[in-house]
Design an enzyme around this catalytic site. Structure first.
Site, mmCIF file in Angstrom:
data_model
loop_
_atom_site.group_PDB
_atom_site.id
_atom_site.type_symbol
_atom_site.label_atom_id
_atom_site.label_comp_id
_atom_site.label_asym_id
_atom_site.label_seq_id
_atom_site.Cartn_x
_atom_site.Cartn_y
_atom_site.Cartn_z
ATOM 1 C CB SER A 126 -33.191 -27.796 -62.431
ATOM 2 O OG SER A 126 -31.851 -27.122 -61.977
ATOM 3 C CG ASP A 127 -28.143 -28.121 -64.792
ATOM 4 O OD1 ASP A 127 -28.310 -29.125 -64.249
ATOM 5 O OD2 ASP A 127 -26.830 -27.278 -64.648
ATOM 6 C CB CYS A 128 -29.381 -32.766 -66.253
ATOM 7 S SG CYS A 128 -27.739 -32.505 -65.559
ATOM 8 C CD GLU A 157 -28.827 -27.280 -71.752
ATOM 9 O OE1 GLU A 157 -28.875 -27.478 -73.004
ATOM 10 O OE2 GLU A 157 -28.493 -26.003 -71.344
#
Length: 746
Positions: A482-484, A487
């Site tokens: 999710s965070d990758c 970003e």
């Protein structure tokens, strides 16, 4: 000399969907390097060894030396220093930035990513050595040079007391010590081998602390398959759980994916009660690792034993009772006909899942722990199988070489580092000076987006949609994060607003939409975001092990907010609802002292930076947000006399903010704190603490534009650290860039 190879892959046993973009592996070339280069490599290796008890983290110098030679190093401005009595000037900040970005550009690979070490745990490498020994492929897979470097790495990270920790900065444990000792013995080190009696000291530490009988569960598993423990001394891992109804709260499909994918091959090997060949070495190790004779060990008592040095969280009585019931009642029944038919069916289901995961990750697997387990499971199923050969071909992708020797990576952080690197460079407002760097980075980001879902009926295999996501490492890896993805979406959108002549063509809108779809699909009911998959377990069960993280939540909504601003017509109501719930989650998870706990970086400085970034992206300011004011107060309370911040990995395991020994500053912690303070609006209230932190960054830069490697700065699962060697460049650049853009100069 060792040479790092980028985006290369030959032979019939390597699979790829993007021509190996992002792949990095090391090869030994006996003819490489000049006499001077070889001498310099030897010098930095000896320097590390000499100072290994003081500086435990390598500086990734071999990679940096190679890429700086290949890319060329032009002249850079002379370094500046700012005295305590002097103001920080725009000239000082700009010069430091130019020097830093110029250096960082020289260690970018030709495919656009920044190669870097992603290692630190000492339990990553020994299982690979053990598995290859069981298979009989140590010498076939690991050359003599590989073996020499692995031996050197393990010795370099032996603690002064003779033991090894679970990570390079940790205290000695039975887990780290027993596995490291066994790996050294397999690689040819004798019981009395090593400098200054290293093997004897390691063995003494193990025996003095009760012997290998107290090794934790993963250690018990690996010693068992090697023949150094007994399956009756391991708590059950029955593959029959795969046959439970999918609505069952304990079905593996409801586990956190990392737990599920480690349990998957473990359950297969447990179900077969597999044990490797008992060799003379195994017989000898049975005598070396235990206090009492091997044949007299009470394995039933050993099942729940754990050395006090290794015990992070004591087993609840209910858990021990459950294990006891499975061991004494359920397992004996399942081993007898007709129930043994169920065992055979369960094993077929488990190996089916193993092959599915292998194929969808191009035999990377989700990480190095599962990688070795699946390698061994495929060999046990069929030593001549194609799957086994495909596994062997991916082993080099996990091995990393630095001045402290050869280590095993988690699985690589190529995309994660690239996304942060791009934002750091853009923050400087010097983008026109670094056009080639940004263009290559943009190409890498575009080549790294996952373009397809896992094949077939992936939901039946407990996989989630991945089309449009970004992984932590490469597209070939295939696992959405999710965070990758947040970003990756953010930097792709930033590039889409820049001149194509400068950074190349933007991605098509449909690819942005695919990324948004993945992000929206991952949000949990409480508003937070997990890392890999949406919440699957019942909410009451999730409370025992929450899987949402402030970092993932912050990155996800930052990407969504930028997307909403640039593409307001796409799923607007759903995006706004998602952001609103995420804001509530971030505010609700703030600690009373104003901090956030960071699960992937050390620790409260990292979590607080992410928490602040998420709130600011949503329109919160110092004036209208109590949470931001509390965050600033917290960070200011931790600032050190030299103007920096320095947080120990003990913060993560103890859940209490802990300064580094001697109240030392760490430049990455300092940069995270500065980024949070700048974005939260502290400069409008009192900029002096920010000026002091920036002065420390400027004065810490070294001659070639690099920043010094300091303590390990990443973490996972609360008590295991992970090095991100590029962080020492990325975050000082980013903090200096934000300061230059947003903070007034005296």
């Amino acid at each position: 000399m060792w040479k790092l190879k980028i985006a290369e892959g030959n032979g019939p046993w390597l699979r790829t969907v993007n021509n190996h973009i992002g792949r990095q592996h090391w090869e030994f070339d006996p003819d490489a390097g000049t006499l001077e280069e070889r001498a310099e490599v030897q010098r930095v290796r000896e320097e590390f060894k000499k100072n290994r008890f003081k500086f435990k983290q390598s500086a990734d110098l071999l990679m940096r030396m190679q890429l700086r030679k290949e890319n060329g190093c032009g002249p850079i401005p002379t370094a500046v220093k700012v005295k305590e009595t002097e103001d920080v000037t725009v000239e000082a900040v700009t010069t430091t930035l130019r020097r830093a970005i110029s250096f960082y550009s020289t260690i970018q690979a030709h495919d656009g990513h920044w190669p870097a070490e992603s290692a630190g745990p000492l339990f990553f490498l020994p299982p690979l050595v053990i598995a290859l020994y069981i298979i009989g492929a140590v010498n076939a897979v690991l050359s003599l040079q590989h073996q020499k470097e692995i031996i050197g790495y393990i010795y370099n990270h032996q603690n002064e007391d003779g033991g090894w920790g679970i990570h390079i900065e940790g205290h000695s444990t039975i887990f780290g010590s027993a596995l490291s000792y066994v790996a050294l013995r397999i690689l040819g080190e004798g019981p009395e081998g090593g400098e200054d009696g290293a093997m004897a000291r390691g063995r003494k530490w193990i025996i003095d602390h009760g012997g290998a009988v107290g090794i934790p569960s993963w250690g018990k598993f690996w010693l068992t398959v090697l023949g150094l423990y007994d399956w009756s001394g391991c708590n059950p891992l029955p593959p029959e759980f795969w046959l439970l109804p999918k609505l069952s709260p304990i079905h593996p499909g409801k586990m956190l994916c990392y737990c599920r994918l480690v349990y998957m091959p473990m359950s297969y090997l447990y179900g077969k009660k597999f044990v490797g060949r008992i060799t003379e070495l195994v017989q000898s190790l049975r005598e070396e690792l235990y206090v009492e004779p091997y044949q007299e060990i009470n394995w039933n008592k050993a099942r729940n034993s754990c050395a006090k040095e290794d015990l992070y969280y004591p087993h609840p009585l209910a858990q021990d009772m459950l294990w006891g019931f499975l061991h004494h009642v359920v397992e004996p029944i399942l081993m007898r006909w007709p129930f043994s038919i169920m065992r055979e069916k369960a094993l077929k289901v488990a190996i089916k899942h193993i092959h599915y995961e292998d194929e969808n990750s191009r035999y990377y697997c989700i990480g190095c722990v599962e990688k070795v387990l699946c390698l061994l499971a495929c060999w046990v199923e069929d030593p001549n199988s194609e799957a086994y050969k495909l596994h062997l071909a991916r082993i080099p992708d996990y091995l990393w070489m630095a001045e402290d020797g050869m280590k095993m990576q988690s699985f690589g952080c190529q995309m994660w580092d690239a996304a942060f690197s791009i934002q750091a460079i853009i923050s400087s407002n010097l983008v026109h000076e670094y056009e080639p760097t940004l263009r290559k980075a943009h190409d890498f980001v575009k080549a790294s987006q996952v373009r397809e879902n896992p094949y077939g009926n992936f939901t039946e295999m407990y996989r989630h949609t991945s089309k449009g996501s970004w992984t932590f490492s490469t597209q070939d890896h295939g696992w959405q994060v999710s965070d990758c993805t947040g970003e990756g979406l953010k930097v792709s959108l930033l590039f889409s607003q820049m001149s194509s002549e400068l950074v190349g063509d933007a991605m098509e809108n449909e690819r942005f939409y695919d990324a948004v779809n993945v992000i929206l699909s991952l949000q949990s009911s409480n508003g937070g975001f997990p890392a890999w998959e949406p919440q699957r377990a019942f909410r009451w069960l999730e409370k025992f092990n929450p899987t949402e993280y402030v970092e993932c939540t912050s990155s996800a909504i930052q990407g969504l907010i930028l997307f909403k601003n640039l593409h307001p017509e796409h799923r607007r109501k759903e995006i706004e609802s998602c952001i609103s719930r995420a804001i509530h989650y971030i505010e609700a998870t703030q600690n009373p002292d104003g901090s956030w706990y960071g699960c992937w970086g050390i620790c409260y400085t990292n979590g607080t930076w992410f928490g602040v970034e998420g709130l600011v992206a949503c329109g919160k300011t110092y004036q209208n947000s109590l949470a931001l004011r509390k965050a600033c107060k917290f960070l200011l309370s931790k600032q050190l006399p030299d103007g920096g911040w320095g947080e120990s990995y003990l913060s993560s395991s103890n859940k209490v903010y802990t300064n580094l020994e001697g109240n030392r500053s760490n430049l990455v912690n300092t940069s995270w704190a500065l980024l949070a303070l700048i974005n939260a609006g502290q400069a409008g209230i009192d900029p002096i603490p920010i000026h002091r932190g920036i002065r420390l960054l400027i004065n810490s830069q070294i001659e070639d534009g690099d920043f010094p490697q300091q303590e390990i700065i990443g973490v996972f699962m609360k008590n295991c650290t992970l090095n991100y060697s590029s962080y020492r460049n990325i975050f000082p650049i980013w903090a200096l860039g934000e300061y230059r853009r947003r903070v007034g100069f005296a």
